[in-house]
Structures are given as C-alpha cells and as structure tokens.
Enzyme design. Structure first.
Site, PDB file in Angstrom:
ATOM      1  N   LEU A 177       0.928  -1.332   0.177  1.00  0.00           N
ATOM      2  CA  LEU A 177      -0.248  -0.215   0.252  1.00  0.00           C
ATOM      3  C   LEU A 177       1.162   1.797   0.027  1.00  0.00           C
ATOM      4  O   LEU A 177       1.627   1.524   1.202  1.00  0.00           O
ATOM      5  CB  LEU A 177      -0.507  -0.146   1.088  1.00  0.00           C
ATOM      6  CG  LEU A 177      -2.027   1.211   1.210  1.00  0.00           C
ATOM      7  CD1 LEU A 177      -3.061   0.944   0.281  1.00  0.00           C
ATOM      8  CD2 LEU A 177      -2.243   0.908   2.997  1.00  0.00           C
ATOM      9  N   ASP A 178       0.631   2.071  -1.236  1.00  0.00           N
ATOM     10  CA  ASP A 178       1.507   3.723  -1.144  1.00  0.00           C
ATOM     11  C   ASP A 178       2.828   3.030  -1.463  1.00  0.00           C
ATOM     12  O   ASP A 178       3.587   3.825  -1.057  1.00  0.00           O
ATOM     13  CB  ASP A 178       1.253   4.570   0.475  1.00  0.00           C
ATOM     14  CG  ASP A 178      -0.156   5.025   0.524  1.00  0.00           C
ATOM     15  OD1 ASP A 178      -0.828   4.595  -1.119  1.00  0.00           O
ATOM     16  OD2 ASP A 178      -0.903   5.505   1.367  1.00  0.00           O
TER      17      ASP A 178
END
Lengths: 289, 289, 289, 289
Positions: C232-233
């Site tokens: 994530l990210d």
C-alpha cells in the site's frame, strides 16, 4: 561527486541536419572505435527537415590506443554529415577564469563548488578591475590579477587580460563583472563566456533596476545565465530561476534575494558547461541534463 | 473552506500617513464599537515619514446593532487621520463579471474555485466578444452575454457592457480577454478590474511572444495578475509565478504551460481581492496573506 | 498539443542488461525496418554491469507495410538481448478508467486535460462506490458506474468492476479512490494502476493526517503519484510535488492546498504514462521527459 | 542589509489566551511607554477561546530613558494577561555557537551570511567532535574547539561544552552535528537549539536514507529545520524546503542536492530566530515573516 574522474571517459556533442539513420551511423562509428556508450541524449527539432542534436558519453577500454584515431576519424564523419561537433575527455579538467568587480556572492559560490567537487573544473585565475576581492581569492591559492579599466585604457586592459588568459584558460565566467567586453574580445571565446544578470517580470531597462522593481511591487526576482554575444544580455540562455519576494522587502532586500538566485543559476550554468551538457544552436541552447 | 461564512465578521483596510499611536487609535476605536479583532496585519514603509497600511478582521457580537454606527464613525476617524479606508462584511459575497474571448482555462479555473468555495464570491455573469465559451458557462447556471466588438462598435459595446454590469457586479476579471478597455470604462472600476497576462524573462514585446520565447530558448514561462490601469499591462501587480520549461517544449507547448501558470496566478489574485487582502498604494500592492 | 496525432509514429520502451553495442543494435534494427528515429532517450545505471533503459520515438513512412513485421521481429531481438520491451503506436489512444469516491478535484483535472488535449487519452468510464460525482461526469458524455462496496460485497464488487473494464480499458487511475484494491485485482493491471496520495515531511501515518500535519506546523504539503502494488502506497513513484503553507492555514485549508498539488501531480503522472514516458524497474521509475 | 542597526529598536513577542481588547491593551501599553510601533503582526488560533500571538517591532525615541521601565512594566502586564513574552533589542546581536562534525556546507553558509550581514548575529565559537573543519573556521577569526565524544566521555564532553558556552552564547545551531544531545543539555537551551535534517517523502527511517531514497526513486529531496526537543527530530518545525531530482541522480548526487536544500533551510531558520520572528507554541511554530 568527489569520486575519481573516469579517465577513460569522453563526451561527444553533435549538431547536424536531420537525416534518416543518423543515430545508427553515430552509434556504429563509436562501436567500431571500441567506445562503450554510457549515456546517449538526443533532440530533434523536426524529424522531416530539422536539426538533430546529440550528446554521447562513452568509455574507451583502451583509451590511449583508440582516442586519437577516433578523434581523427570524427573529422571525416563530421564533414560527411555536415556536423558541428566537439569531443572532450575527462582526463583534463576545464580551466576557467572568473571576472569580478566588487560583489562576492557569485565568486564565492563558484570557488566553493569547485572545492567541493560539484563543479569539476579548475579556477586558473580571478581577474578584477578592483582590488576588493583579492584576499578571499588569494587565500584559496588562486591567482588574482587587478586590471583597472577606464574609457581610455579599455583596449590596453583587454590586451593585458588576453595575455594573462593565453594558454591558461578554456572559458570565462563573468561573476557580476560590471564591464562590457569588446566584440574583439568576445570573438576570441565564442560560446565560452558565461554571464549572469538579474531578470525581472516585467523587465526594468536602465539604471537602478532593483529600485524600480521595488517601486513596481514585483512578487518575483529572477536571474538569467547566458553565453555572451555582442548583443548585450541577449546571448543564448543557459539557465534561469526566480525567488519569491513580498512587499516587506526593501530595494536592498530585493538585491540580496537577487544575489542568491544569481549565484545558484550561475553555478548550474557553469557546471553544465563544464560537463559538456550545453549545445548552442543559433540563439538558443539545448541542455542535456 | 466551505465552512459557513461568519455572519458577524467584517474587514477593514486602511492606508494613511504614519503617525505615532495610530495602532492604538484604530484598535481602541474598534474596541469601543464592540469589535473583537480576529486578525491584525500591518505594514509600515518608513516609521519616520512613511505610510502605514492595516488590514483588520473583526467580529461584531451584535452585528445589526453596531455595524452601521461603526461605519458612520469611521468616516470621522478617516478624515481626522487622512485615511483611505474600506470596510466590508462577509454577509454579502462580492459579485464578479468575467470577461473572456475564446480561451477557457482561466475561466474554468475561476468557475471551479467558486464552486468549491475556495473563492468566496459569486459569478454574476460572463461577457465575451465571442460565443465559443457559452455552453460551458451556461451549464453552470451562469448568464453568458455575447457582445461583439469591432473598431467601429467599441464605444457602443462598452456602453452595452456597462448597462449589463450596472448594479450587479462589484469587480471584473479579464480572464484572457483579448480587447483593450477604454480609459472611461476603466475609470468606473478603479482597482477593481483584474487582468492576467503572460510574462517572460526577458520580456518579449509585440506579436507572438510564445514563438519568440521559443526562439530564444527561455527556461521559464511566467504569468502576472494585476489591476488594470490606463497604462496597458502596467498596473499594480497582485501575483506572479513561473513554470520551468525545456528545449523540448514547442511554442505550442510553451503556450499550454503558460496557461497553467496563468490560471493559478489569476485564481490567487481573485481570491485575495475577494477576501480584501490587497491594498493598492500608488503603482504597487500590499498583500496581506 | 491539440495537433493531429502523427499516425505513423510509434514508441518503443526497452529495459535490458547493459551490453556493449546495444545502442547500435537497436538503432540498426529500427533503420532496417524503415523507422526514422525522432527521439532517443537512454539511461544506464552502471556501464559495467548495470541495466540500460531506452525510449525511442520513431516514424514509419509506410506504417501499414512495416509495423507488423517490426513488431514480430522485436520478439526475436528481445529474446536475444533479454529485453523487457513495449511497443505502442499513436494510432489508438490509451483508454483509462477513473475510480473515484466523493472528492472531485483530481477527477475534474483529468477530464479537463483530456478535453484540452494535454492528456492524449480517452476516458472510457468513471467507476465510483458513491453516486456524488455522477452529474459532472455524465454531462461530459462519460459513462458513470456506481458500484457500492462493503466488507461483505468487496469480492463481488471487484468482479463486477472487472467485467465493466473487460476489453474497454488500458489502465486505471485512482483519483482519490478511498478503497483498497485486492492483490488479485492489482495483478490484472501490473504497472497500469496509478494512485495519488498526500505526502508530508515528516510522514503522518494513520488517521487524520491533515489534522496531525496542522498540529505539527508543517511548512510544506505534498503529493505523490505512484503505480499501485500490493504494498500500500509503496509502489514505484512517478511524480511528486509540494506546496508551501503557513501557520495561518487551518487543517481544512491544508487539505485544500493538498488537493491542488494532488491534481497536478496526478495529471503529470497520467500524461507521462499515456505518452509511454515511464519505465518501471524494480520499485523505481525512469521518467523520460 | 548591512545598514547600521537601529539602536532604538526593540522587538516584543507575546503569546497569551485570546481576550477581547488585547490588541488595544498592548498597543496602548507601548504608546504610554513612548514606543512607536514599526511593525505589528498578529495571529489568532480561534477568536472565541484560542491563543493570540503577537510580534511587535517598535522604536523608542529616548531608548535609555524608557527601555528599563518598559521592561519592568511588561512583567506586570504579562502576569495580568497570562502572557508568555520576550523582549529583545537590536543593541546587541545574538551570539550563536555552531556545532559541526565533518560536513562543511551548512557551516560555510552560516559564516557567509553572517559576514554579509544577512544573518544579523555573531558566531561566538564553533564546536566539533572532529578537527576537520578547524582551518576554514579559524581563518575567519572564529574560535574552534575540538571536543571528541565517545559513549564513555559523553557526559564529560557535554560538561566541557557547557563551560565553553557559559555566558558567551545565546543559542546553538546544529549544522550537521552527528551527535545526540542529552535531555539535560537540551533543557539548558529551551527553543534555542536549531537543528537541520534531511527529509523525504516518504520518510526513510534508519541508516543510509539517501541510498534508500535512491532505491525508491524519489523525485524530491527535502530538508527540515526545527528546534531541538528530547523527541529526536520531532521538535517544532521552523522551515522546510525541497529540491527536484531525477533518476539520473546517484545516491551521492542526492546527498549533494540535499546539502544545498539543508543549508538554505537552515540559514532561513537561523535568520528568523535571530530577528525574533519565531514563536513556539506547543509543538508548532508561528513564523512572522
């Protein structure tokens, strides 16, 4: 940045009319000369009938054996394709002369960046029409020459300057040098004199630009680094930048803010010149960063 | 940003000659009128003999009871201290007319920021000498007036425009409006017409500036928002910014890059005008952001 | 920017292990296939044992006669040199799906730039887990699909989404889409899902980052556009930028400032993706702008 | 900037709970003490129940006659309104100690800006746990103290350092000082130790952040100047900035780029501290520039 220079590396800059297969031709030429391309940059103004610009960094595994031959053969290739080209090696650092008057910011920035290895060049000498900056130059072990200039002595001063530069300097940086060079002088260093000047939106032509920028309430203060041509402040632009200012800045504050932009813009321009990242075409530059 | 406007809030802008105790005077005046100061900005050009500029945001706990009296008494205070002053409330949003020709970027940016609440104003109407942008305006529920202009009809067109604006508009934004307003027209909206234009270092005066900027190889493209005076493009600057470009940009690319700077610079200028953050003094601005 | 796309132009992206003569090989290959190189960009991580990345734009004078053969032969060349490569033409615009939740700034910026021709792509559809943005999408003639998502319906919702995308979409843009995609979904679009998120120095992990940035008094608000991976990210960064803020910004103001950076950073990332200017290598990108 | 300091000028910084009439109170207080306000900045966090911060520059026409009385009376005013306040004059320049290890960029920038008058302070001494930077410091006529530090000698070294500082220093700048100060040491200089460190988006915690930023392909390199608290790198932020980088930057190049941002961010932070433009409230700063 301070790493040992690669002694087998060379840089080739080429400008020539667009022609199909030109990239093949150049890369094959280099391959035949045992050159291993490390970086290849190219720009075409118009694929049909424009100009093509190339910057190629390459390593020669046996530099001594192949460099001279490569250089010799480039002459032939250049003629065939109507190229303007320039070949340089990382064996020898470019040597610069810095011309100054009284302001020290740009000069100091250049000295620093040369010392830190960010600008991979040598400062052969500093020349000034004043004596103010002698101490900070000489304590760095750099020769400082004071050549006063007046309307009457200008020719003589330039002659003296050229004698000092002779054989010792590859390019010149005008680091807030408040004298105008003669066309004869400039013609000795085509695209090899870099100047820095403040820039405003809008432009303030004439005396006291900072006072007039202050009176107009500008919100940005800028600087432009360019090669010097006979057209004052109108040569090919290498780099520009601005800094934000407010109504709280006095004219003097604007000047200080301006000096910060100037020194960084000039330092970038000099570094790119030194690393052969600039091609001049007409009155504009192609910068391969 | 979308928060409910504070209905009890007002803003006071003051320009006056510097005088010892002036801040006490003004803050005491507000205190006596039950105003609670929320934000106080001040700028002095010269503490000895200069001008002082103030921007004061304040809340009135009982707005209806005290606002009219405060406004009335300000006239007396203003006379006593030789003030130029301006009082406005957040009860009513400022109403703007947007003048456009054919390009949509600045117009759309303003519409968006008004819708999103970033620009706390109303768009009363859009006026254009062409019909190109009608659809994107009308679908937002904003009236669009087409007023063609030629050399012969200019007077008439301005008269018609003034009739449309009459009583419905507090200020005008020229969002890439390619017509020059007459001095008579401008005099009806002193420091209340905001214009945006491209800016270059160096300046390129005359036709086709982007082509000329391209030919010169500029590294920055800029924009300037300013109040319109009779001196074309020479009014007090509200905001400026630049964007970095390279040799790979065509003249058309430069224009697109320019339009992005223009729209943001214009949006900032309009927002500050709407929030009474700009004081004009002579040909410059004080911006209290 | 709005100019007619060159129908004879194609772009070739190559990543492969460094090998002497690789540039000759590729340029000769193109020459043999009647391709005229318009732009050639290259980057080497390490001339001795690194990777070389190339981006080549070229024109085929007789596109229909030579493109298929060129594509076919690339397979062989690619195998020989252990290349990852990608060939695309300007004949067909890339098609994107935009995923949104409730915030409109990024979505509107993309719609605008597609309409103005700055982003040379098509928006095939907008998919949202809410209905808020339907109107501003549909009035542009773009299909809008509402696919609500809850913990229980996530699998089903993704399946439905994939059906909608099937055969209609080349890449996906998460324009402030507040849902996490499953690894299965992401694996269907490797390096073809672009996300935007706010970025701070320092990072504020967890809930309410703007409130925490406000409490910490940050002076810059940033945004990062990246390809989506399962981490994530943490996927390869395409573009980043920041905007300057002050103590006068409320947490809400910071959010608005952030949304401006986000939309521009995202628009740049999407434009570069569309123009095949991005090569992903491991967890980083090479951007040939 | 090099102008003679105004010997009659003083600066008053105030933080206190919001209270109606507080600006009147303070401006009347100053008027009664014959102070002529030159600059008045104010910030309110919440007009209902927040904090108000003020920075007031003023001139005393008869400084010697009125300053002591004003200072004395401020104690009473401060108690009455629950103020944290700080009064300083331009008669004496603030004295700083600079702590360094081996890197020179930040140190040199500070020395330069003090010499040029941009930072209106004195450098009383440079303290280092190494001897590398001695020469460039001593040739400026600034005392250089070498205090080596190891795990065993840390207490002793800090004691020695405090003795050197005793009575000679108003604040400390950690200009890339690679040692962690003890809580005891920090408590001696509350909000009077300024540190600079690199900042990334995302943050790279732990060793070799530049290598990790390189591996992640970041597009921006940043720096943060902050007051030192016991929470490492987590004190109130004074200033931040970033610089743009590309895939062509090596980890070493990123470091050099970072050092340029660091030195400018630190120089701004120090200048603002020296000019009493910073108020610390909790873990954030209000900067009145």
């Amino acid at each position: 940045m301070k790493a040992e220079q690669n002694k087998n590396r060379a840089t080739l800059l080429i400008s020539c009319p667009e022609k199909p297969g030109i990239i093949s031709t150049v890369s094959n030429f280099l391959l035949e000369h045992q050159a291993n391309i490390v970086q290849f940059d190219q720009h075409t103004t118009d694929p049909k009938a424009g100009m093509v610009f190339m910057r190629i960094e390459f390593d020669l595994s046996d530099f001594d054996a192949s460099y001279d031959k490569l250089q010799e053969d480039m002459h032939q290739l250049g003629e065939e394709y109507n190229m303007k080209w320039q070949l340089s090696t990382k064996r020898e650092r470019k040597r610069m002369a810095i011309f100054v008057t009284k302001r020290d910011a740009c000069l100091m920035e250049l000295i620093w960046r040369v010392k830190s290895g960010e600008i991979k060049a040598e400062i052969s000498m500093v020349i000034s029409n004043h004596n103010d900056l002698r101490e900070i130059v000489e304590r760095e072990g750099i020769p400082y020459y004071h050549i006063p200039i007046s309307a009457e002595t200008k020719d003589e001063a330039e002659t003296r300057t050229l004698e000092l530069l002779e054989g010792k300097v590859d390019f010149i940086v005008l680091a807030r040098y408040m004298q105008i060079l003669s066309p004869e002088f400039i013609s000795k260093f085509p695209n090899r004199i870099i100047n820095i000047h403040h820039s405003f939106l809008p432009a303030f032509v004439g005396a006291n630009p900072y006072v007039r920028a202050f009176n107009r309430g500008v919100k940005l203060i800028g600087a432009t680094a360019h090669y010097v041509t006979n057209d004052l402040d109108e040569g090919p632009i290498i780099e520009q930048d601005v800094i934000r200012v407010t109504h709280r800045y006095t004219a003097e504050n604007l000047k200080v803010a301006g000096s910060h932009v100037e020194k960084h813009v000039l330092a970038h321009a000099v570094a790119w010149h030194v690393e052969d990242k600039v091609i001049v075409h007409g009155n504009k530059t192609i910068i391969f960063t």
